[in-house]
Write a protein that holds these residues in place. Structure first.
Motif, PDB file in Angstrom:
ATOM      1  N   ASN A  87       0.816  -1.221   0.000  1.00  0.00           N
ATOM      2  CA  ASN A  87       0.000   0.000   0.000  1.00  0.00           C
ATOM      3  C   ASN A  87       0.846   1.265   0.000  1.00  0.00           C
ATOM      4  O   ASN A  87       0.333   2.347  -0.269  1.00  0.00           O
ATOM      5  CB  ASN A  87      -0.938   0.014   1.205  1.00  0.00           C
ATOM      6  CG  ASN A  87      -2.067  -0.964   1.050  1.00  0.00           C
ATOM      7  OD1 ASN A  87      -2.463  -1.296  -0.059  1.00  0.00           O
ATOM      8  ND2 ASN A  87      -2.583  -1.437   2.156  1.00  0.00           N
ATOM      9  N   PHE A  88       2.127   1.139   0.312  1.00  0.00           N
ATOM     10  CA  PHE A  88       3.005   2.302   0.292  1.00  0.00           C
ATOM     11  C   PHE A  88       3.501   2.614  -1.115  1.00  0.00           C
ATOM     12  O   PHE A  88       4.171   3.614  -1.316  1.00  0.00           O
ATOM     13  CB  PHE A  88       4.200   2.091   1.237  1.00  0.00           C
ATOM     14  CG  PHE A  88       3.825   2.217   2.682  1.00  0.00           C
ATOM     15  CD1 PHE A  88       3.908   3.437   3.321  1.00  0.00           C
ATOM     16  CD2 PHE A  88       3.365   1.125   3.395  1.00  0.00           C
ATOM     17  CE1 PHE A  88       3.548   3.570   4.649  1.00  0.00           C
ATOM     18  CE2 PHE A  88       2.999   1.239   4.722  1.00  0.00           C
ATOM     19  CZ  PHE A  88       3.089   2.462   5.348  1.00  0.00           C
ATOM     20  N   THR A  89       3.183   1.753  -2.074  1.00  0.00           N
ATOM     21  CA  THR A  89       3.565   2.022  -3.461  1.00  0.00           C
ATOM     22  C   THR A  89       2.375   2.608  -4.206  1.00  0.00           C
ATOM     23  O   THR A  89       1.253   2.115  -4.103  1.00  0.00           O
ATOM     24  CB  THR A  89       4.050   0.742  -4.178  1.00  0.00           C
ATOM     25  OG1 THR A  89       3.009  -0.224  -4.173  1.00  0.00           O
ATOM     26  CG2 THR A  89       5.289   0.181  -3.513  1.00  0.00           C
ATOM     27  N   VAL A  90       2.644   3.678  -4.920  1.00  0.00           N
ATOM     28  CA  VAL A  90       1.623   4.355  -5.724  1.00  0.00           C
ATOM     29  C   VAL A  90       2.254   4.640  -7.083  1.00  0.00           C
ATOM     30  O   VAL A  90       3.262   5.345  -7.161  1.00  0.00           O
ATOM     31  CB  VAL A  90       1.166   5.674  -5.056  1.00  0.00           C
ATOM     32  CG1 VAL A  90       0.124   6.372  -5.901  1.00  0.00           C
ATOM     33  CG2 VAL A  90       0.646   5.423  -3.653  1.00  0.00           C
ATOM     34  N   THR A  91       1.673   4.074  -8.128  1.00  0.00           N
ATOM     35  CA  THR A  91       2.217   4.288  -9.468  1.00  0.00           C
ATOM     36  C   THR A  91       1.884   5.699  -9.946  1.00  0.00           C
ATOM     37  O   THR A  91       1.023   6.375  -9.380  1.00  0.00           O
ATOM     38  CB  THR A  91       1.640   3.267 -10.463  1.00  0.00           C
ATOM     39  OG1 THR A  91       0.233   3.491 -10.576  1.00  0.00           O
ATOM     40  CG2 THR A  91       1.927   1.842 -10.025  1.00  0.00           C
ATOM     41  N   GLU A  92       2.546   6.105 -11.002  1.00  0.00           N
ATOM     42  CA  GLU A  92       2.290   7.434 -11.566  1.00  0.00           C
ATOM     43  C   GLU A  92       0.840   7.564 -12.033  1.00  0.00           C
ATOM     44  O   GLU A  92       0.223   8.605 -11.861  1.00  0.00           O
ATOM     45  CB  GLU A  92       3.248   7.716 -12.729  1.00  0.00           C
ATOM     46  CG  GLU A  92       4.685   7.921 -12.302  1.00  0.00           C
ATOM     47  CD  GLU A  92       4.870   9.113 -11.379  1.00  0.00           C
ATOM     48  OE1 GLU A  92       4.196  10.152 -11.576  1.00  0.00           O
ATOM     49  OE2 GLU A  92       5.682   9.007 -10.448  1.00  0.00           O
ATOM     50  N   GLU A  93       0.298   6.502 -12.615  1.00  0.00           N
ATOM     51  CA  GLU A  93      -1.095   6.540 -13.066  1.00  0.00           C
ATOM     52  C   GLU A  93      -2.046   6.697 -11.881  1.00  0.00           C
ATOM     53  O   GLU A  93      -3.003   7.470 -11.933  1.00  0.00           O
ATOM     54  CB  GLU A  93      -1.458   5.265 -13.846  1.00  0.00           C
ATOM     55  CG  GLU A  93      -0.675   5.066 -15.123  1.00  0.00           C
ATOM     56  CD  GLU A  93       0.679   4.399 -14.882  1.00  0.00           C
ATOM     57  OE1 GLU A  93       0.804   3.587 -13.943  1.00  0.00           O
ATOM     58  OE2 GLU A  93       1.615   4.709 -15.630  1.00  0.00           O
ATOM     59  N   GLN A  94      -1.777   5.943 -10.821  1.00  0.00           N
ATOM     60  CA  GLN A  94      -2.604   6.053  -9.619  1.00  0.00           C
ATOM     61  C   GLN A  94      -2.483   7.448  -9.015  1.00  0.00           C
ATOM     62  O   GLN A  94      -3.466   8.030  -8.572  1.00  0.00           O
ATOM     63  CB  GLN A  94      -2.187   5.008  -8.579  1.00  0.00           C
ATOM     64  CG  GLN A  94      -2.510   3.590  -8.963  1.00  0.00           C
ATOM     65  CD  GLN A  94      -1.868   2.595  -8.017  1.00  0.00           C
ATOM     66  OE1 GLN A  94      -0.779   2.819  -7.494  1.00  0.00           O
ATOM     67  NE2 GLN A  94      -2.540   1.474  -7.804  1.00  0.00           N
ATOM     68  N   ARG A  95      -1.270   7.972  -9.016  1.00  0.00           N
ATOM     69  CA  ARG A  95      -1.018   9.294  -8.444  1.00  0.00           C
ATOM     70  C   ARG A  95      -1.799  10.373  -9.205  1.00  0.00           C
ATOM     71  O   ARG A  95      -2.381  11.270  -8.610  1.00  0.00           O
ATOM     72  CB  ARG A  95       0.483   9.581  -8.494  1.00  0.00           C
ATOM     73  CG  ARG A  95       0.967  10.594  -7.509  1.00  0.00           C
ATOM     74  CD  ARG A  95       2.473  10.769  -7.578  1.00  0.00           C
ATOM     75  NE  ARG A  95       3.234   9.554  -7.400  1.00  0.00           N
ATOM     76  CZ  ARG A  95       3.605   9.048  -6.235  1.00  0.00           C
ATOM     77  NH1 ARG A  95       3.281   9.662  -5.133  1.00  0.00           N
ATOM     78  NH2 ARG A  95       4.303   7.936  -6.167  1.00  0.00           N
TER      79      ARG A  95
END
Length: 162
Positions: A52-60
């Protein structure tokens, strides 16, 4: 013990560069597990918990910055900086106080102090989109914050222990 998972977030996290073995990431995993009061996550590997600590550029890009930050984002932010504080305490042997202040707009500050010394101060912006591209980046950022704080303590040991 890591398992292969079908979700790409977990796969990326599991195939990461060994960053899960760092003291910071181990501490972060401990803190996440501490929030599991019903034991639902006991069989999950650290990579799965920390995904959950990872957020892709698309998600961001898809996350709106209007309105209050989401509670799960605030929890992630709190856990991340709590882990920073715990690792600073473990490495320095000093009691560290953490102050985390976030406005409704997602702007704030985190401050770590010990006795009379401010060991780390960081301005937070765009909290709505808090996360890291990879777990390696999370480990690197957390470890750097800890090293900076330890450097401050070593530079001013009299103030840190006053």
């Amino acid at each position: 013990m890591m398992t292969a998972l079908s979700d790409p977030r977990f796969t990326r996290a599991v195939s990461d560069d060994g960053s899960l073995a760092t003291p910071f990431m181990k501490c972060l995993a401990r803190l996440v597990r501490a929030h599991d009061s019903y034991g639902l996550w006991k069989d999950k590997c650290d990579a799965e918990l920390l995904a959950n600590f990872t957020v892709t550029e698309e998600q961001r890009r898809a996350i709106p910055v209007i309105g209050d930050p989401e509670p799960d984002v605030l929890l992630r932010l709190d856990l991340f900086y709590a882990a920073v504080g715990v690792v600073i305490e473990e490495r320095s042997g000093l009691l560290i106080s953490r102050t985390l202040e976030i406005s409704d707009e997602g702007i704030g500050r985190v401050l770590f102090t010990t006795r009379r010394l401010v060991v780390l101060s960081k301005t937070l912006r765009d909290v709505h989109r808090f996360g890291f591209n990879t777990l390696g980046k999370c480990a690197k950022t957390g470890t750097k914050l800890v090293k900076d704080a330890i450097k401050s303590i070593e530079t001013y040991p009299d103030v840190a222990r006053a």
